[in-house]
Scaffold this motif. Sequence first.
Motif, PDB file in Angstrom:
ATOM      1  N   GLU A 110       6.011   6.674  -0.887  1.00  0.00           N
ATOM      2  CA  GLU A 110       6.388   5.535   0.424  1.00  0.00           C
ATOM      3  C   GLU A 110       5.578   4.405   0.619  1.00  0.00           C
ATOM      4  OE1 GLU A 110       7.593   8.146   3.344  1.00  0.00           O
ATOM      5  OE2 GLU A 110       5.784   7.890   4.351  1.00  0.00           O
ATOM      6  N   PRO A 111       6.063   3.318   0.733  1.00  0.00           N
ATOM      7  CA  PRO A 111       5.136   2.212   1.013  1.00  0.00           C
ATOM      8  C   PRO A 111       4.960   2.362   2.570  1.00  0.00           C
ATOM      9  CG  PRO A 111       7.380   1.536   0.976  1.00  0.00           C
ATOM     10  CD  PRO A 111       7.385   2.973   0.408  1.00  0.00           C
ATOM     11  N   ILE A 112       3.587   2.071   3.140  1.00  0.00           N
ATOM     12  CA  ILE A 112       2.864   2.287   4.259  1.00  0.00           C
ATOM     13  C   ILE A 112       2.744   0.715   4.625  1.00  0.00           C
ATOM     14  CG2 ILE A 112       2.661   4.683   4.163  1.00  0.00           C
ATOM     15  CD1 ILE A 112      -0.690   3.782   3.912  1.00  0.00           C
ATOM     16  N   ASP A 113       2.215  -0.249   4.198  1.00  0.00           N
ATOM     17  CA  ASP A 113       1.734  -1.182   4.637  1.00  0.00           C
ATOM     18  C   ASP A 113       2.311  -2.491   3.762  1.00  0.00           C
ATOM     19  OD1 ASP A 113       0.775  -3.323   6.281  1.00  0.00           O
ATOM     20  OD2 ASP A 113      -1.435  -2.563   5.464  1.00  0.00           O
ATOM     21  N   PHE A 114       2.582  -3.762   3.983  1.00  0.00           N
ATOM     22  CA  PHE A 114       2.976  -4.996   3.059  1.00  0.00           C
ATOM     23  C   PHE A 114       2.107  -6.003   3.456  1.00  0.00           C
ATOM     24  CE2 PHE A 114       6.039  -8.616   3.418  1.00  0.00           C
ATOM     25  CZ  PHE A 114       6.190  -8.824   2.280  1.00  0.00           C
ATOM     26  N   GLN A 115       1.619  -6.838   2.546  1.00  0.00           N
ATOM     27  CA  GLN A 115       0.974  -8.005   2.526  1.00  0.00           C
ATOM     28  C   GLN A 115       1.945  -9.118   2.109  1.00  0.00           C
ATOM     29  OE1 GLN A 115      -2.013  -8.742   3.987  1.00  0.00           O
ATOM     30  NE2 GLN A 115      -1.246 -10.691   3.527  1.00  0.00           N
ATOM     31  N   PRO A 116       2.535 -10.142   2.860  1.00  0.00           N
ATOM     32  CA  PRO A 116       3.072 -11.203   2.179  1.00  0.00           C
ATOM     33  C   PRO A 116       1.932 -11.962   1.548  1.00  0.00           C
ATOM     34  CG  PRO A 116       2.955 -11.387   4.588  1.00  0.00           C
ATOM     35  CD  PRO A 116       2.385  -9.983   4.348  1.00  0.00           C
ATOM     36  N   SER A 117       2.727 -12.667   0.608  1.00  0.00           N
ATOM     37  CA  SER A 117       1.846 -13.770  -0.150  1.00  0.00           C
ATOM     38  C   SER A 117       2.772 -14.946  -0.470  1.00  0.00           C
ATOM     39  CB  SER A 117       1.433 -12.888  -1.688  1.00  0.00           C
ATOM     40  OG  SER A 117       2.763 -12.774  -2.303  1.00  0.00           O
ATOM     41  N   ASP A 118       2.358 -15.615  -1.515  1.00  0.00           N
ATOM     42  CA  ASP A 118       3.203 -16.691  -1.903  1.00  0.00           C
ATOM     43  C   ASP A 118       4.481 -16.488  -2.602  1.00  0.00           C
ATOM     44  OD1 ASP A 118       1.873 -16.060  -4.159  1.00  0.00           O
ATOM     45  OD2 ASP A 118       1.319 -18.122  -4.800  1.00  0.00           O
ATOM     46  N   GLY A 119       5.402 -17.408  -2.720  1.00  0.00           N
ATOM     47  CA  GLY A 119       6.523 -17.253  -3.440  1.00  0.00           C
ATOM     48  C   GLY A 119       8.102 -17.078  -2.533  1.00  0.00           C
ATOM     49  N   ASP A 175      -5.979   2.691  -1.827  1.00  0.00           N
ATOM     50  CA  ASP A 175      -6.917   1.685  -1.203  1.00  0.00           C
ATOM     51  C   ASP A 175      -6.550   0.243  -1.609  1.00  0.00           C
ATOM     52  OD1 ASP A 175      -7.821   2.310  -3.512  1.00  0.00           O
ATOM     53  OD2 ASP A 175      -9.854   2.610  -3.010  1.00  0.00           O
ATOM     54  N   LYS A 176      -5.757   0.146  -2.796  1.00  0.00           N
ATOM     55  CA  LYS A 176      -5.575  -1.249  -3.412  1.00  0.00           C
ATOM     56  C   LYS A 176      -4.143  -1.789  -2.941  1.00  0.00           C
ATOM     57  CE  LYS A 176      -5.803  -0.369  -7.608  1.00  0.00           C
ATOM     58  NZ  LYS A 176      -5.846  -0.325  -9.202  1.00  0.00           N
ATOM     59  N   TRP A 177      -4.130  -2.818  -3.262  1.00  0.00           N
ATOM     60  CA  TRP A 177      -2.442  -3.397  -3.073  1.00  0.00           C
ATOM     61  C   TRP A 177      -2.012  -3.234  -4.265  1.00  0.00           C
ATOM     62  CZ3 TRP A 177      -0.593  -4.197   1.561  1.00  0.00           C
ATOM     63  CH2 TRP A 177      -1.401  -4.352   2.666  1.00  0.00           C
ATOM     64  N   HIS A 178      -0.526  -2.906  -4.596  1.00  0.00           N
ATOM     65  CA  HIS A 178       0.068  -2.648  -5.598  1.00  0.00           C
ATOM     66  C   HIS A 178       1.300  -3.793  -5.781  1.00  0.00           C
ATOM     67  CE1 HIS A 178      -1.831   1.240  -6.834  1.00  0.00           C
ATOM     68  NE2 HIS A 178      -1.754   1.296  -5.360  1.00  0.00           N
ATOM     69  N   LYS A 196       0.773  -1.053   0.000  1.00  0.00           N
ATOM     70  CA  LYS A 196      -0.011   0.118   0.048  1.00  0.00           C
ATOM     71  C   LYS A 196       0.992   1.125  -0.124  1.00  0.00           C
ATOM     72  CE  LYS A 196      -4.476  -1.588   1.169  1.00  0.00           C
ATOM     73  NZ  LYS A 196      -5.826  -1.343   1.815  1.00  0.00           N
ATOM     74  N   LEU A 197       0.792   2.212  -0.936  1.00  0.00           N
ATOM     75  CA  LEU A 197       1.404   3.374  -1.009  1.00  0.00           C
ATOM     76  C   LEU A 197       0.827   4.588  -0.670  1.00  0.00           C
ATOM     77  CD1 LEU A 197       2.713   2.088  -4.499  1.00  0.00           C
ATOM     78  CD2 LEU A 197       4.085   1.800  -2.260  1.00  0.00           C
ATOM     79  N   LYS A 240       7.755  -4.049   8.996  1.00  0.00           N
ATOM     80  CA  LYS A 240       7.865  -2.510   8.976  1.00  0.00           C
ATOM     81  C   LYS A 240       8.551  -1.778   8.101  1.00  0.00           C
ATOM     82  CE  LYS A 240      11.463  -2.020  12.553  1.00  0.00           C
ATOM     83  NZ  LYS A 240      11.965  -1.571  13.849  1.00  0.00           N
ATOM     84  N   PHE A 241       8.679  -0.552   7.612  1.00  0.00           N
ATOM     85  CA  PHE A 241       9.127   0.017   6.994  1.00  0.00           C
ATOM     86  C   PHE A 241      10.114   1.209   7.567  1.00  0.00           C
ATOM     87  CE2 PHE A 241       5.676  -1.142   4.407  1.00  0.00           C
ATOM     88  CZ  PHE A 241       6.200  -1.740   3.216  1.00  0.00           C
TER      89      PHE A 241
END
Length: 161
Positions: free
Chosen positions: A106-115, A41-44, A30-31, A156-157
């Motif tokens: 700037e990134p403010i949130d991170f959502q881990p996924s597969d990989g 509002d979307k994940w990029h 999230k940026l 965290k960033f």
Amino acid sequence: MVKISLQIKANLENLDELFTNHPDYNFLLKLKCLNCGEISDKWHDVQESQRFPTKTGKSDTHFLARCKLCGRENSLDIIEGSNGKYTGDDVGKFKTLVTFDCRGIEPIDFQPSDGWIAKVEESNKTFNDVDLSEKEWVEYDDKLKQSVGIYELESKFVKVK
């Protein structure tokens, strides 16, 4: 340009290393626009193996977007060679996983996924395409006859020089 590192912290059960499937891992972010403060509002997704041409055409970047609110063109790059590994020695501490070069956002949130990739040295076992979207993961190492896992994943960033 601002450099911002994504740091993670986790509890590793019987694992020696945890890292992303670099350079093909999709960092879901999230940026925030630094010009007007708009938060997406979307994940990029940002992937080091993908590049996009900038408006000027003089360079390319890993992520390029125009702010919906102020119309400013912003970009973000993954700094080459900044991908790190989280090891058993790092448990309980935050450690840098990757560093971004940010221009206007700037990134403010991170959502881990597969990989993700998890390794067990003792059995020489590698678990590929680990999915951390639930911020934990459990599997079984047949050779060692014990469970392996990742628990309490946090991120965290941090701005870096």
